[in-house]
Design an enzyme around this catalytic site. Structure first.
Site, PDB file in Angstrom:
ATOM      1  CB  SER A 124      -0.815  -0.149   1.207  1.00 17.09           C
ATOM      2  OG  SER A 124      -1.485   1.125   1.467  1.00 17.09           O
ATOM      3  CE1 TYR A 149      -4.114  -2.898   5.404  1.00 16.92           C
ATOM      4  CE2 TYR A 149      -3.671  -0.617   5.082  1.00 16.92           C
ATOM      5  CZ  TYR A 149      -3.882  -1.834   4.553  1.00 16.92           C
ATOM      6  OH  TYR A 149      -3.883  -2.050   3.248  1.00 16.92           O
ATOM      7  CE  LYS A 153      -1.423  -4.586   3.147  1.00 15.49           C
ATOM      8  NZ  LYS A 153      -1.781  -5.818   2.761  1.00 15.49           N
TER       9      LYS A 153
HETATM   10  P1  NAD Z   1     -10.890  -7.238   0.943  1.00 17.67           P
HETATM   11  O1  NAD Z   1     -11.062  -7.413   2.427  1.00 17.67           O
HETATM   12  O2  NAD Z   1     -12.014  -7.013   0.132  1.00 17.67           O
HETATM   13  O3  NAD Z   1     -10.124  -8.755   0.493  1.00 17.67           O
HETATM   14  C1  NAD Z   1      -9.235  -9.275   1.536  1.00 17.67           C
HETATM   15  C2  NAD Z   1      -9.545 -10.879   1.554  1.00 17.67           C
HETATM   16  O4  NAD Z   1      -8.759 -11.542   2.158  1.00 17.67           O
HETATM   17  C3  NAD Z   1     -11.118 -11.036   1.958  1.00 17.67           C
HETATM   18  O5  NAD Z   1     -11.791 -11.895   1.185  1.00 17.67           O
HETATM   19  C4  NAD Z   1     -10.679 -11.888   3.474  1.00 17.67           C
HETATM   20  O6  NAD Z   1     -11.962 -12.474   3.714  1.00 17.67           O
HETATM   21  C5  NAD Z   1      -9.521 -12.540   3.094  1.00 17.67           C
HETATM   22  N1  NAD Z   1      -8.667 -12.940   4.330  1.00 17.67           N
HETATM   23  C6  NAD Z   1      -8.262 -11.989   5.331  1.00 17.67           C
HETATM   24  N2  NAD Z   1      -7.446 -12.584   6.096  1.00 17.67           N
HETATM   25  C7  NAD Z   1      -7.367 -13.996   5.522  1.00 17.67           C
HETATM   26  C8  NAD Z   1      -6.618 -15.032   5.802  1.00 17.67           C
HETATM   27  N3  NAD Z   1      -6.004 -15.125   7.287  1.00 17.67           N
HETATM   28  N4  NAD Z   1      -6.954 -16.202   5.210  1.00 17.67           N
HETATM   29  C9  NAD Z   1      -7.669 -16.387   4.224  1.00 17.67           C
HETATM   30  N5  NAD Z   1      -8.474 -15.167   3.731  1.00 17.67           N
HETATM   31  C10 NAD Z   1      -8.461 -14.151   4.480  1.00 17.67           C
HETATM   32  O7  NAD Z   1      -9.593  -6.212   0.697  1.00 17.67           O
HETATM   33  P2  NAD Z   1      -9.223  -5.640  -0.775  1.00 17.67           P
HETATM   34  O8  NAD Z   1      -9.491  -4.346  -0.909  1.00 17.67           O
HETATM   35  O9  NAD Z   1      -9.674  -6.412  -1.741  1.00 17.67           O
HETATM   36  O10 NAD Z   1      -7.641  -5.658  -0.514  1.00 17.67           O
HETATM   37  C11 NAD Z   1      -6.806  -6.616  -0.831  1.00 17.67           C
HETATM   38  C12 NAD Z   1      -5.374  -6.442  -0.431  1.00 17.67           C
HETATM   39  O11 NAD Z   1      -5.026  -5.234  -0.991  1.00 17.67           O
HETATM   40  C13 NAD Z   1      -5.370  -6.392   1.175  1.00 17.67           C
HETATM   41  O12 NAD Z   1      -4.113  -6.782   1.608  1.00 17.67           O
HETATM   42  C14 NAD Z   1      -5.268  -4.948   1.381  1.00 17.67           C
HETATM   43  O13 NAD Z   1      -4.588  -4.558   2.635  1.00 17.67           O
HETATM   44  C15 NAD Z   1      -4.406  -4.305   0.286  1.00 17.67           C
HETATM   45  N6  NAD Z   1      -4.749  -2.901  -0.152  1.00 17.67           N
HETATM   46  C16 NAD Z   1      -5.975  -2.445  -0.369  1.00 17.67           C
HETATM   47  C17 NAD Z   1      -6.177  -1.215  -0.358  1.00 17.67           C
HETATM   48  C18 NAD Z   1      -7.868  -0.664  -0.580  1.00 17.67           C
HETATM   49  O14 NAD Z   1      -7.738   0.648  -0.511  1.00 17.67           O
HETATM   50  N7  NAD Z   1      -8.839  -1.481  -1.225  1.00 17.67           N
HETATM   51  C19 NAD Z   1      -5.240  -0.334  -0.503  1.00 17.67           C
HETATM   52  C20 NAD Z   1      -4.065  -0.737  -0.448  1.00 17.67           C
HETATM   53  C21 NAD Z   1      -3.748  -2.078  -0.358  1.00 17.67           C
HETATM   54  N1  UFG Z   2     -12.624  11.125   3.159  1.00 18.68           N
HETATM   55  C1  UFG Z   2     -13.657  12.202   3.546  1.00 18.68           C
HETATM   56  N2  UFG Z   2     -14.708  11.649   3.810  1.00 18.68           N
HETATM   57  C2  UFG Z   2     -14.880  10.324   4.167  1.00 18.68           C
HETATM   58  C3  UFG Z   2     -14.057   9.382   3.975  1.00 18.68           C
HETATM   59  C4  UFG Z   2     -12.617   9.879   3.368  1.00 18.68           C
HETATM   60  O1  UFG Z   2     -13.473  13.607   3.359  1.00 18.68           O
HETATM   61  O2  UFG Z   2     -16.074  10.149   4.635  1.00 18.68           O
HETATM   62  C5  UFG Z   2     -11.567  11.784   2.461  1.00 18.68           C
HETATM   63  C6  UFG Z   2     -10.138  11.485   3.379  1.00 18.68           C
HETATM   64  O3  UFG Z   2      -9.922  12.525   4.339  1.00 18.68           O
HETATM   65  C7  UFG Z   2      -8.999  11.288   2.523  1.00 18.68           C
HETATM   66  C8  UFG Z   2      -9.864  10.672   1.235  1.00 18.68           C
HETATM   67  O4  UFG Z   2     -11.086  11.021   1.370  1.00 18.68           O
HETATM   68  O5  UFG Z   2      -8.623  12.710   2.137  1.00 18.68           O
HETATM   69  C9  UFG Z   2      -9.518   9.296   0.878  1.00 18.68           C
HETATM   70  O6  UFG Z   2      -9.864   8.657   2.153  1.00 18.68           O
HETATM   71  P1  UFG Z   2      -9.819   7.172   2.251  1.00 18.68           P
HETATM   72  O7  UFG Z   2     -10.102   6.725   3.641  1.00 18.68           O
HETATM   73  O8  UFG Z   2     -10.678   6.820   1.015  1.00 18.68           O
HETATM   74  O9  UFG Z   2      -8.466   6.663   1.903  1.00 18.68           O
HETATM   75  P2  UFG Z   2      -7.008   6.846   2.316  1.00 18.68           P
HETATM   76  O10 UFG Z   2      -6.322   7.671   1.429  1.00 18.68           O
HETATM   77  O11 UFG Z   2      -7.132   7.799   3.694  1.00 18.68           O
HETATM   78  O12 UFG Z   2      -6.489   5.479   2.679  1.00 18.68           O
HETATM   79  C10 UFG Z   2      -6.272   4.782   1.613  1.00 18.68           C
HETATM   80  C11 UFG Z   2      -6.596   3.155   1.982  1.00 18.68           C
HETATM   81  C12 UFG Z   2      -5.503   2.656   3.015  1.00 18.68           C
HETATM   82  C13 UFG Z   2      -4.343   3.144   2.804  1.00 18.68           C
HETATM   83  C14 UFG Z   2      -4.113   4.549   2.122  1.00 18.68           C
HETATM   84  C15 UFG Z   2      -2.721   4.703   1.514  1.00 18.68           C
HETATM   85  O13 UFG Z   2      -7.863   3.247   2.764  1.00 18.68           O
HETATM   86  O14 UFG Z   2      -5.882   1.297   3.328  1.00 18.68           O
HETATM   87  O15 UFG Z   2      -5.142   4.714   1.204  1.00 18.68           O
HETATM   88  O16 UFG Z   2      -2.516   3.669   0.399  1.00 18.68           O
HETATM   89  F1  UFG Z   2      -3.367   2.611   3.595  1.00 18.68           F
END
Ligand code: NAD
Ligand code: UFG
Length: 336
Positions: A124, A149, A153
């Site tokens: 991330s 969290y 990562k």
């Molecule tokens: P998500 O929660 O939709 O998907 C993660 C999946 O992992 C889920 O289906 C959950 O059931 C499964 N899981 C968790 N722990 C497990 C375990 N121990 N064994 C088996 N399955 C397990 O999340 P996502 O948005 O699809 O994110 C996927 C990956 O990308 C995650 O590692 C997340 O941290 C990373 N990531 C997501 C974002 C974002 O904003 N969505 C940003 C940066 C990184």
């Molecule tokens: N925001 C609002 N109102 C809301 C929700 C969010 O104004 O109700 C704003 C936040 O202040 C931020 C922007 O929208 O400026 C994006 O916020 P998100 O929570 O959607 O995303 P972040 O950038 O805070 O975090 C995301 C992922 C994290 C990851 C991070 C950096 O959720 O998992 O990007 O990659 F770690």
């Protein structure tokens, strides 16, 4: 080539299943459904008209993961499985460290045992920590995280770099995602957050739907053009395609390398709301609210390395992201 997707039933995993299948790869999913439903995989099968095995298991369960490898013999893994709620991680740090880091240890041990040496990891942009300079580029020194969290990562990246050094015949690709939004254009799969969502786009769609009364815009006094925070939003289908490119790269190159997956463009919170309202012809009730602690004013990527080395570039624009998010939410107001 057959690829294991840990956490493949989740938001990004489901979209990646679809793109891998479309590109001719075989996939197998392992997920404990702690933050997803089996229905997402069924829909990925419907969209692609292809079947794939889905194993309900916690990947920390080494015996079960070994049984999967024994039967399916995947040659590579994309490691999505993990807990991802930033706020929750502050209150449940042990659960986050245990789940995310132990899962990685077990996966590595099992892959090693079965000779699968290609691994793509979901990292991330959060690992960059606070930086004075934008855009964020892979050569920057990461300054640390503000929540457990993020630290998982950061730590897993380091574990994988060390592991890669000790095993030079492995190929390990660390992908630093920026802000994934949007959904498959069919509207059949999308983001399905548990409970009240924290991220911006699901809150925008829920405000538009009337499920939440008003979206709070967290701060309008940041040093940005309109005072609201800038983020690098990336369409989840573009992100999924980035994994196909990463797998191709891993098949041809050994070593451990890291890539940003973003568009390189920062959009403000108000730009998201305005674009969403315009392309979907719907109101998003919102009001300016206090800043959210821990938010950086800006975070956007330099995506040049992924373009040069992985031959990947985001193709969808903000309008696509807003349209597809709304299409998914309207077709599935209560998720799967
Ligand atoms: P998500 O929660 O939709 O998907 C993660 C999946 O992992 C889920 O289906 C959950 O059931 C499964 N899981 C968790 N722990 C497990 C375990 N121990 N064994 C088996 N399955 C397990 O999340 P996502 O948005 O699809 O994110 C996927 C990956 O990308 C995650 O590692 C997340 O941290 C990373 N990531 C997501 C974002 C974002 O904003 N969505 C940003 C940066 C990184
Ligand atoms: N925001 C609002 N109102 C809301 C929700 C969010 O104004 O109700 C704003 C936040 O202040 C931020 C922007 O929208 O400026 C994006 O916020 P998100 O929570 O959607 O995303 P972040 O950038 O805070 O975090 C995301 C992922 C994290 C990851 C991070 C950096 O959720 O998992 O990007 O990659 F770690």
């Amino acid at each position: 080539m057959k690829i294991l997707l840990t956490g493949g039933a989740g938001y990004i995993g489901t979209h990646t299943c679809i793109e891998l299948l479309n590109a001719g790869y075989d996939v197998v999913v392992a997920d404990n459904f702690c933050n997803s439903q089996p229905e997402s995989c069924k829909r990925a099968m419907e969209i692609t008209c292809k079947q794939f095995p889905v194993y309900e298991l916690d990947i920390r369960d080494q015996a079960k993961l070994e049984a999967l490898f024994e039967k399916e013999k995947p040659e590579a893994a994309i490691h999505f499985a993990g807990l991802k709620a930033v706020g929750e991680s502050v209150f449940k740090p042990l659960e986050y460290y245990e789940n995310n880091i132990d899962a990685t240890f077990v996966l590595l041990r099992v892959m090693e045992k079965f000779g699968a040496k290609k691994l793509v990891f979901s990292s991330s942009a959060t690992v960059y920590g606070e930086q004075e300079v934008m855009p964020l580029v892979e050569t920057m020194k990461c300054t640390g995280c503000t929540n457990p969290y993020g630290w998982t990562k950061y730590m897993i990246e380091q574990i994988l770099r060390d592991y890669g050094k000790a095993h030079p015949d492995w190929s390990i690709v660390l992908l630093r995602y920026f802000n994934p939004v949007g959904a498959h254009e069919s509207g059949m799969v999308g983001e399905n957050p548990n409970g009240i969502p924290n991220n911006l786009m699901p809150r925008v769609t829920q405000a538009a739907l009337g499920k939440i009364e008003k979206l709070g815009v967290f701060g309008d006094d940041y040093p940005t053009p309109d005072g609201t925070c800038l983020r690098d939003y990336i369409h989840v289908v573009d992100l999924a395609k980035g994994h196909v490119c990463a797998i191709r790269y891993a098949a041809e190159n050994d070593g451990c390398d890291v890539f940003n997956l973003g568009t390189g463009v920062g959009y403000s919170v108000l730009a998201i709301i305005n674009t969403f309202e315009r392309v979907n012809n719907v109101k998003v009730p919102h009001e300016i609210a206090p800043r959210r602690p821990g938010d950086a004013a800006m975070a956007y990527s330099n995506p040049e390395k992924a373009a040069r080395v992985l031959h990947w570039k985001a193709e969808k624009n903000l309008e696509d992201m807003c349209r597809d998010s709304w299409n998914w939410q309207q077709k599935n107001p209560n998720g799967y």
